[in-house]
Design an enzyme around this catalytic site. Sequence first.
Site, PDB file in Angstrom:
ATOM      1  N   CYS A 149      -9.399   2.565   0.612  1.00 51.51           N
ATOM      2  CA  CYS A 149      -8.597   2.169  -0.549  1.00 51.51           C
ATOM      3  C   CYS A 149      -7.385   1.381  -0.070  1.00 51.51           C
ATOM      4  CB  CYS A 149      -8.223   3.370  -1.412  1.00 51.51           C
ATOM      5  SG  CYS A 149      -7.479   4.773  -0.534  1.00 51.51           S
TER       6      CYS A 149
ATOM      7  N   THR B  77      -7.649   5.834   3.624  1.00 52.68           N
ATOM      8  CA  THR B  77      -6.585   5.002   3.056  1.00 52.68           C
ATOM      9  C   THR B  77      -6.269   3.856   3.997  1.00 52.68           C
ATOM     10  OG1 THR B  77      -4.705   6.046   4.187  1.00 52.68           O
ATOM     11  CG2 THR B  77      -5.495   7.096   2.156  1.00 52.68           C
ATOM     12  N   ASP B  78      -5.664   2.814   3.465  1.00 55.31           N
ATOM     13  CA  ASP B  78      -5.090   1.800   4.342  1.00 55.31           C
ATOM     14  C   ASP B  78      -3.883   2.442   5.044  1.00 55.31           C
ATOM     15  OD1 ASP B  78      -4.543  -0.601   5.629  1.00 55.31           O
ATOM     16  OD2 ASP B  78      -5.036  -1.789   3.871  1.00 55.31           O
ATOM     17  N   CYS B  79      -3.313   1.723   6.022  1.00 57.58           N
ATOM     18  CA  CYS B  79      -2.346   2.339   6.942  1.00 57.58           C
ATOM     19  C   CYS B  79      -0.890   2.010   6.587  1.00 57.58           C
ATOM     20  CB  CYS B  79      -2.608   1.859   8.366  1.00 57.58           C
ATOM     21  SG  CYS B  79      -4.361   1.909   8.836  1.00 57.58           S
TER      22      CYS B  79
ATOM     23  N   SER C 198      -1.243   3.846   3.085  1.00 57.27           N
ATOM     24  CA  SER C 198      -1.145   3.681   1.634  1.00 57.27           C
ATOM     25  C   SER C 198      -0.421   4.834   0.950  1.00 57.27           C
ATOM     26  CB  SER C 198      -2.536   3.589   1.018  1.00 57.27           C
ATOM     27  OG  SER C 198      -3.217   2.461   1.455  1.00 57.27           O
TER      28      SER C 198
END
Length: 766
Positions: free
Chosen positions: A260, A293-295, A297
Amino acid sequence: MVSQENRVFYLYSVFLLCFFTFFINGGLAQSPVFACDVGNDSFGFCNSSLEIGLRVDDLVKRLTLQEKIGFLVNKAGAVTRLGIPSYEWWSEALHGVSYVGPGTRFSSVVPGATSFPQVILTAASFNVSLFIAIGKVVSTEARAMHNVGLAGLTFWSPNINIFRDPRWGRGQETPGEDPLLSSKYGSGYVKGLQQTESDDPNRLKVAACCKHYTAYDLDNWKGVDRYHFNAVVTKQDMDDTYQPPFKSCVIDGNVASVMCSYNKVNGVPTCAGPDLLAGVIRDKWELNGYIVTDCDSIDVMYNSQHYTKTPEEAAAISILAGVDLNCGSFLGQHTGAAVKAGLLTEAPIDRAISNNFATLFRLGFFDGNPSTQLYGKLGPKDVCTPANQELALEAARQGIVLLKNSKGSLPLSPTKIKSLAVIGPNANVTKTMIGNYEGTPCKYTTPLQGLTAYVQTVYSPGCANVACKTAQVDGAKKVASEADATVIIVGDDLSIEAESLDRIDLYLPGQQQLLITQVANASKGPVILVIMSGGGMEVSFAKDDPKIISILWVGYPGEAGGAAIADVIFGYFNPCGRLPMTWYPQEFVEKVPMTNMNMRPDPATGYPGRSYRFYAGKTVYAFGDGLSYSKFNHRLAKAPPTQVSVPLDERHVCHSQLCESLELSDNHCENLAFDVHLSVKNVGEMSGGHTVFLYSSPPSVHNAPKKHLLGFEKIYLASQGEELVKFIVDVCKDLSVVDEVGRKKVGLGLHVLHVGDLKHSFYVMV
Ligand SMILES: *[C@@H]1O[C@H](CO)[C@@H](O)[C@H](O)[C@H]1NC(C)=O
Ligand SMILES: *[C@@H]1O[C@H](CO)[C@@H](O)[C@H](O)[C@H]1NC(C)=O
Ligand SMILES: *[C@@H]1O[C@H](CO)[C@@H](O)[C@H](O)[C@H]1NC(C)=O
Ligand SMILES: *[C@@H]1O[C@H](CO)[C@@H](O)[C@H](O)[C@H]1NC(C)=O
Ligand SMILES: *[C@@H]1O[C@H](CO)[C@@H](O)[C@H](O)[C@H]1NC(C)=O
């Protein structure tokens, strides 16, 4: 006998030797991380004859809450008493094994890996077999690096976001603007990465990840950044543009992970939305894997977007929405407190780590030392092999797009050209050719080196770098005025378009245009313009300049890019790439804010819409453009009947009342398909590749696209060769459109199929 002194000396030597070995290997571990080593293999979860589900359960029930929380983050915790070492989840392999992400490094043991063209150029090949072939090579090199402790097993690639706006700095990472091409690219590359030789879907060679879910395609534009951007997306655009590549990646590609994004969609951060995560990815598409998650998010959600009042709420809301793994440390820090505060029970944490563990089980992480396993024999000798590097060259050749070729211009004759002027800031670049999410390549062939291998060259860059603040025109003009032909290589690099850096305009940077026109005017021989870039460029001036006889777009062509460019220019390879995105004129970006997510035009405001499916305005070059040195003719060998009737129940309202479209149920879709056969002939003198595009224009109901790509097929034909290309058109799947509220409908009325200049019309009726 060894005296005491000698013993000390001996130990000291061993120490030195160890130190030296450590040093020459770049100070890096030589063995992979894995669990269930001999001595630890009596645990149930270590028993590889048990089903993965049982092994996961056995492992989870042995862990304390604190240990479980350690498995929610990319740098996963070790549990020594169970023989589980720390695992780093974050590795990347967008177009070759990359050093971006802490899970992968290069060292003297493996100093480089094959660096394929940046994805936008590979997509331009429209060759699905190539997407798969590249994925296979990348996963082989990844496994080889894993075996010597240099890489992980989980790779957060590919990036399959739709390239919605030409300014997007990360457009280069994507397969372009078309949902079908993006779907084929994503599922193809994922299969290449993941599938093992056993073809057992429960085993993974490496685990891929489709990102960034969803409607993420703005990084940093005029003060709006991805951490704060709220993408306002209609249901219709969501379902027929932004979501299809992800759906295909999960369902057709069977990907092991979805990431995401940072942005919000319609007010909700994508990593906090239960509908889009658990609801769609997990329940509807049935992801077999983990959501990451993105890093980071979740940190963004709390600290930048202020979406929750407390960090504990942000932790709870993401896990409850369906997040399994956090790239970052946020969940490691705040999940314990979230449980204490009663915002979260242990059950969703168990679910999350079970999804993560299941992926590691499928990768063989819990099967003991990999040297005894399926890919255990791979090692440094399997990285950068001649065959792998040849595929990188082949991919660049297959992607390069010939945009302009005045009669009799290219290819140049390598025997008639005695001297070649090579001009431009990208003429002798190395790193520029591999774009972002790069690794260290095996080696580089720059354009200058590629061209010099065929003819004598004289080089004058004309600009210090792509920014080209002040062009040094005189030297370049002089060189061009004396040579038999001129190649000018210009464009962008990561200082112009990159992650966190969107473009403001579409022009060639700085004084590049001035350099080109002046050099072209001064050239003695034919002038070939080569554009190296991720996004499309406003190059109308060059298109219209009669002195510039040919234009090539080469994307960021990878480690062997220079050789591929030379092969195309001198006719050792017949170009066959096609643009995977629209090249808009500058006026487009002056009129359209990058923040407007709408794909469809709005006549009320003059908003022109986006992509070849909806934008009807002027283009510099269009989606699908690309010339060959040959000519290919199409003939319709088998077409659908001029009327296709949908058998409806007698009581259906559309029998008595005029309907503009039908919502078809599954039973209508069976057997409601027809064949389209095209006979394609190469009527030119050179053999070459050719992509057949089958488009459909539906009736204009529900704001349908004016046309959309229904299928494509890349073929290779010798001169005068002929081949039958067969498509099966499924009425429900291929001719339907998504209506305003996201339902699939088939328009009643006139449908038109297009292949090149061929058109075939037919009616769909009840
Ligand atoms: C592994 O599981 C199988 C199947 O349940 C069982 O027969 C076997 O004894 C187990 N092996 C060990 C070492 O426990
Ligand atoms: C598992 O392996 C670790 C590290 O090798 C060791 O310290 C530990 O004692 C082992 N546990 C068992 C139960 O064998
Ligand atoms: C071109 O680039 C290569 C690789 O960086 C370098 O070795 C070579 O000197 C350059 N050639 C010229 C003429 O500048
Ligand atoms: C092109 O070059 C000629 C001289 O060779 C010069 O007279 C003319 O002004 C130049 N045109 C442009 C557009 O630079
Ligand atoms: C597509 O790519 C594959 C893999 O490189 C290659 O074998 C095949 O020839 C290509 N097809 C065409 C039509 O170029």
